[in-house]
Design a protein around this motif. Structure first.
Motif, PDB file in Angstrom:
ATOM      1  N   PRO A  24      26.349   0.475  71.605  1.00  0.00           N
ATOM      2  CA  PRO A  24      26.929   0.699  70.285  1.00  0.00           C
ATOM      3  C   PRO A  24      28.269   1.419  70.339  1.00  0.00           C
ATOM      4  CG  PRO A  24      25.361   2.423  70.744  1.00  0.00           C
ATOM      5  CD  PRO A  24      25.319   1.470  71.919  1.00  0.00           C
ATOM      6  N   GLY A  25      28.939   1.368  69.204  1.00  0.00           N
ATOM      7  CA  GLY A  25      30.109   2.192  68.959  1.00  0.00           C
ATOM      8  C   GLY A  25      29.738   3.187  67.881  1.00  0.00           C
ATOM      9  N   GLU A  26      30.755   3.696  67.190  1.00  0.00           N
ATOM     10  CA  GLU A  26      30.510   4.643  66.108  1.00  0.00           C
ATOM     11  C   GLU A  26      31.378   4.250  64.925  1.00  0.00           C
ATOM     12  OE1 GLU A  26      31.537   9.213  65.922  1.00  0.00           O
ATOM     13  OE2 GLU A  26      29.795   8.851  67.207  1.00  0.00           O
ATOM     14  N   VAL A  27      30.792   4.289  63.731  1.00  0.00           N
ATOM     15  CA  VAL A  27      31.499   3.857  62.524  1.00  0.00           C
ATOM     16  C   VAL A  27      31.440   4.943  61.454  1.00  0.00           C
ATOM     17  CG1 VAL A  27      29.475   2.654  61.555  1.00  0.00           C
ATOM     18  CG2 VAL A  27      31.777   1.957  60.862  1.00  0.00           C
ATOM     19  N   HIS A  28      32.548   5.102  60.763  1.00  0.00           N
ATOM     20  CA  HIS A  28      32.654   5.989  59.608  1.00  0.00           C
ATOM     21  C   HIS A  28      32.520   5.089  58.375  1.00  0.00           C
ATOM     22  CE1 HIS A  28      34.873  10.055  58.867  1.00  0.00           C
ATOM     23  NE2 HIS A  28      33.631  10.066  58.451  1.00  0.00           N
ATOM     24  N   VAL A  29      31.453   5.258  57.595  1.00  0.00           N
ATOM     25  CA  VAL A  29      31.145   4.369  56.475  1.00  0.00           C
ATOM     26  C   VAL A  29      31.352   5.094  55.153  1.00  0.00           C
ATOM     27  CG1 VAL A  29      29.330   2.987  55.378  1.00  0.00           C
ATOM     28  CG2 VAL A  29      29.445   3.131  57.861  1.00  0.00           C
ATOM     29  N   ARG A  30      31.982   4.406  54.197  1.00  0.00           N
ATOM     30  CA  ARG A  30      32.132   4.924  52.838  1.00  0.00           C
ATOM     31  C   ARG A  30      30.844   4.622  52.072  1.00  0.00           C
ATOM     32  NH1 ARG A  30      36.937   2.998  54.556  1.00  0.00           N
ATOM     33  NH2 ARG A  30      36.616   0.878  53.870  1.00  0.00           N
ATOM     34  N   VAL A  31      30.070   5.677  51.790  1.00  0.00           N
ATOM     35  CA  VAL A  31      28.772   5.503  51.140  1.00  0.00           C
ATOM     36  C   VAL A  31      28.413   6.761  50.364  1.00  0.00           C
ATOM     37  CG1 VAL A  31      27.470   6.278  53.176  1.00  0.00           C
ATOM     38  CG2 VAL A  31      26.357   4.774  51.537  1.00  0.00           C
ATOM     39  N   ARG A  32      27.682   6.619  49.287  1.00  0.00           N
ATOM     40  CA  ARG A  32      27.192   7.742  48.475  1.00  0.00           C
ATOM     41  C   ARG A  32      28.306   8.680  48.007  1.00  0.00           C
ATOM     42  NH1 ARG A  32      22.429   6.627  51.633  1.00  0.00           N
ATOM     43  NH2 ARG A  32      23.247   7.442  53.576  1.00  0.00           N
ATOM     44  N   GLY A  33      29.479   8.126  47.699  1.00  0.00           N
ATOM     45  CA  GLY A  33      30.582   8.933  47.184  1.00  0.00           C
ATOM     46  C   GLY A  33      31.326   9.729  48.238  1.00  0.00           C
ATOM     47  N   GLY A  34      31.065   9.454  49.512  1.00  0.00           N
ATOM     48  CA  GLY A  34      31.735  10.151  50.605  1.00  0.00           C
ATOM     49  C   GLY A  34      31.779   9.266  51.824  1.00  0.00           C
ATOM     50  N   THR A  35      31.840   9.878  52.998  1.00  0.00           N
ATOM     51  CA  THR A  35      31.783   9.116  54.241  1.00  0.00           C
ATOM     52  C   THR A  35      30.725   9.726  55.148  1.00  0.00           C
ATOM     53  OG1 THR A  35      33.552  10.448  55.221  1.00  0.00           O
ATOM     54  CG2 THR A  35      34.201   8.372  54.187  1.00  0.00           C
ATOM     55  N   GLU A  36      30.074   8.860  55.909  1.00  0.00           N
ATOM     56  CA  GLU A  36      29.049   9.278  56.866  1.00  0.00           C
ATOM     57  C   GLU A  36      29.263   8.499  58.157  1.00  0.00           C
ATOM     58  OE1 GLU A  36      25.032   9.193  55.301  1.00  0.00           O
ATOM     59  OE2 GLU A  36      25.755   9.665  53.294  1.00  0.00           O
ATOM     60  N   THR A  37      28.823   9.077  59.261  1.00  0.00           N
ATOM     61  CA  THR A  37      28.989   8.461  60.567  1.00  0.00           C
ATOM     62  C   THR A  37      27.649   7.905  61.070  1.00  0.00           C
ATOM     63  OG1 THR A  37      30.763  10.016  61.034  1.00  0.00           O
ATOM     64  CG2 THR A  37      29.834   8.857  62.911  1.00  0.00           C
ATOM     65  N   PHE A  38      27.710   6.699  61.633  1.00  0.00           N
ATOM     66  CA  PHE A  38      26.527   6.014  62.149  1.00  0.00           C
ATOM     67  C   PHE A  38      26.843   5.413  63.517  1.00  0.00           C
ATOM     68  CE2 PHE A  38      26.279   5.857  57.587  1.00  0.00           C
ATOM     69  CZ  PHE A  38      24.934   5.997  57.287  1.00  0.00           C
TER      70      PHE A  38
END
Length: 77
Positions: A24-38
């Motif tokens: 895998p890599g790592e992604v910064h996702v725009r979700v729930r009114g902010g950003t989270e890393t997965f």
């Protein structure tokens, strides 16, 4: 951990490129009114900085992604 339904269909940017089946890599996702890393998994390797679409949640803050290009951002032809 349960699937995170909220993240499916969201877009993000790869902070670390994916390696396809090799890891895998790592992604910064725009979700729930902010950003989270997965952790981000993809069928084919994707480079750092690529815009991606989350197509599935694996739970445990892991998602499956595909490369994404927003047609609204494309230059008029």
């Amino acid at each position: 951990m349960a699937r995170d339904e909220a993240v499916i269909g969201c877009t993000g940017e790869l902070l670390i490129g994916t390696r396809g089946p090799a890891g895998p890599g790592e992604v910064h996702v725009r979700v729930r009114g902010g950003t989270e890393t997965f952790l981000a998994w993809s069928d084919e390797p994707l480079p750092k900085g690529a815009t991606v679409l989350v197509v599935e949640s694996r739970g445990s803050r892991q998602v499956d992604v595909i490369e994404w290009a927003d047609s609204l951002d494309a230059p008029a032809g």
